[in-house]
Design a protein around this motif. Structure first.
Motif, PDB file in Angstrom:
ATOM      1  N   LEU A  18      26.797 -43.074  62.716  1.00 21.49           N
ATOM      2  CA  LEU A  18      28.020 -42.796  61.963  1.00 21.49           C
ATOM      3  C   LEU A  18      27.817 -42.833  60.440  1.00 21.49           C
ATOM      4  O   LEU A  18      28.240 -41.902  59.752  1.00 21.49           O
ATOM      5  CB  LEU A  18      29.134 -43.757  62.398  1.00 21.49           C
ATOM      6  N   PRO A  19      27.180 -43.869  59.859  1.00 16.90           N
ATOM      7  CA  PRO A  19      27.032 -43.886  58.402  1.00 16.90           C
ATOM      8  C   PRO A  19      26.264 -42.685  57.855  1.00 16.90           C
ATOM      9  O   PRO A  19      26.636 -42.126  56.818  1.00 16.90           O
ATOM     10  CB  PRO A  19      26.259 -45.185  58.126  1.00 16.90           C
ATOM     11  N   PHE A  20      25.210 -42.273  58.557  1.00 21.12           N
ATOM     12  CA  PHE A  20      24.423 -41.146  58.065  1.00 21.12           C
ATOM     13  C   PHE A  20      25.196 -39.832  58.223  1.00 21.12           C
ATOM     14  O   PHE A  20      25.120 -38.956  57.360  1.00 21.12           O
ATOM     15  CB  PHE A  20      23.069 -41.056  58.771  1.00 21.12           C
ATOM     16  N   ARG A  21      25.946 -39.702  59.309  1.00 19.15           N
ATOM     17  CA  ARG A  21      26.760 -38.490  59.493  1.00 19.15           C
ATOM     18  C   ARG A  21      27.817 -38.379  58.396  1.00 19.15           C
ATOM     19  O   ARG A  21      28.051 -37.298  57.839  1.00 19.15           O
ATOM     20  CB  ARG A  21      27.421 -38.491  60.875  1.00 19.15           C
ATOM     21  N   LEU A  22      28.458 -39.502  58.075  1.00 19.87           N
ATOM     22  CA  LEU A  22      29.473 -39.500  57.018  1.00 19.87           C
ATOM     23  C   LEU A  22      28.835 -39.241  55.653  1.00 19.87           C
ATOM     24  O   LEU A  22      29.444 -38.600  54.784  1.00 19.87           O
ATOM     25  CB  LEU A  22      30.230 -40.832  57.003  1.00 19.87           C
ATOM     26  N   LEU A  23      27.624 -39.736  55.461  1.00 20.96           N
ATOM     27  CA  LEU A  23      26.878 -39.496  54.225  1.00 20.96           C
ATOM     28  C   LEU A  23      26.629 -38.004  54.043  1.00 20.96           C
ATOM     29  O   LEU A  23      26.896 -37.437  52.978  1.00 20.96           O
ATOM     30  CB  LEU A  23      25.551 -40.257  54.278  1.00 20.96           C
ATOM     31  N   ALA A  24      26.126 -37.356  55.097  1.00 21.67           N
ATOM     32  CA  ALA A  24      25.848 -35.914  55.043  1.00 21.67           C
ATOM     33  C   ALA A  24      27.130 -35.122  54.776  1.00 21.67           C
ATOM     34  O   ALA A  24      27.144 -34.182  53.973  1.00 21.67           O
ATOM     35  CB  ALA A  24      25.196 -35.456  56.346  1.00 21.67           C
TER      36      ALA A  24
END
Length: 303
Positions: A18-24
């Protein structure tokens, strides 16, 4: 979900949380794929609302192990990628998640032994009847986009034949990694192989392979004729690749990733794994920072 002119975060094991998806997404990704989740594991999960951090968790029954975490903010762009070798089990897993994601994708390209040994991932590429069975079962029973991701086969003719068979199942899009199963990341992606598929089918094709700068999105689209573009390692090294305004310094991107990982209570091991890959592209893991990440046991240490 539309698959035209989209910039897409590729599925990456241990990275696509989730954190990396939201970052992208923050930097401009239109669609974000989660890491591959094996259906065997997912059918043994229960859905829980996590009011503390405002997310939805799919937790292995009898444990506190979060297998997949999502939130309402990404509902219309997150794709749940599944590893499966059985149509009924794939459907059971998809029915658990379908109300919380924008689409479901079947992994047909992972070359890792854990995937192939279970008859999943790239093992499916040589089983067109099983591919047809899984995809048509999902299409028939779910009212949402169903997609899959493949790799190139030995011959262009075989790959085109495979793609045409997939198209007949009614999938909404087909992602193509421009490498064969035996190719290594350092081997150049064959964009011409993707172009052959685009010319042969009418469904949207998502091109993947050797996208490292924002300009590469347009380059691969022009070379292949693909509808959309997917990026993996280029986004891992610097997620601001999605920004039309140019990349941010990787250190700033890394800090924002740590912030989001703390905010969304990400798995510490996956956070460390992602950070090591991020900084490993720019400096040795034997650097002061690399060693500090290795030794970190808590988010307080990482921060």
């Amino acid at each position: 979900m539309e698959y035209k002119n989209k910039l897409i975060l590729a599925p990456m094991v241990r990275v696509g949380t989730l954190p990396f998806r939201l970052l992208a997404a923050q930097y401009g990704a239109d669609i974000t794929y989660g890491e591959e989740i094996i259906d065997h594991k997912f059918v043994n999960c229960e859905r829980r609302i996590n009011d503390i951090i405002g997310c939805t968790d799919f937790v292995e029954k009898g444990t506190e192990n979060v297998v997949f975490r999502t939130c309402p903010e990404e509902r219309n762009r997150v794709v749940f990628q599944m590893g499966s070798s059985d149509a009924v089990r794939a459907l059971t897993a998809a029915q658990l998640i379908c109300k919380d994601v924008a689409a479901v994708d079947i992994n047909m390209g992972c070359p890792k032994s854990f995937s192939i040994s279970g008859g999943m991932g790239a093992a499916l590429l040589s089983k067109p009847e099983l591919i047809h069975d899984i995809l048509t079962t999902l299409k028939r029973n779910l009212n949402m986009p169903i997609t899959c991701k493949i790799r190139l086969l030995k011959s262009s003719q075989d790959t085109v034949e495979l793609a045409r068979g997939i198209e007949k199942t009614g999938v909404s899009a087909l992602a193509v990694h421009g490498r064969e199963v035996t190719d290594r990341p350092k081997d150049p992606a064959r964009w011409s192989g993707i172009a052959d598929i685009v010319a042969a089918v009418s469904i949207p094709v998502i091109a993947n392979g050797d996208v490292f700068e924002f300009e590469d999105f347009e380059r691969i689209k022009s070379a292949t004729g693909a509808s959309s573009v997917m990026v993996g390692r280029g986004a891992l090294w610097n997620a601001s690749i999605f920004s039309p305004h140019g990349k941010l310094h990787w250190v700033d991107v890394k800090k924002e990733y740590v912030r989001k990982s703390i905010l969304w209570d990400n798995d510490i091991k996956k956070t460390k794994y992602t950070l090591k890959d991020m900084i490993g592209h720019y400096e040795t893991l034997e650097s002061v920072e690399g060693r500090a990440i290795t030794k970190s046991e808590t988010f307080a240490d990482l921060a």
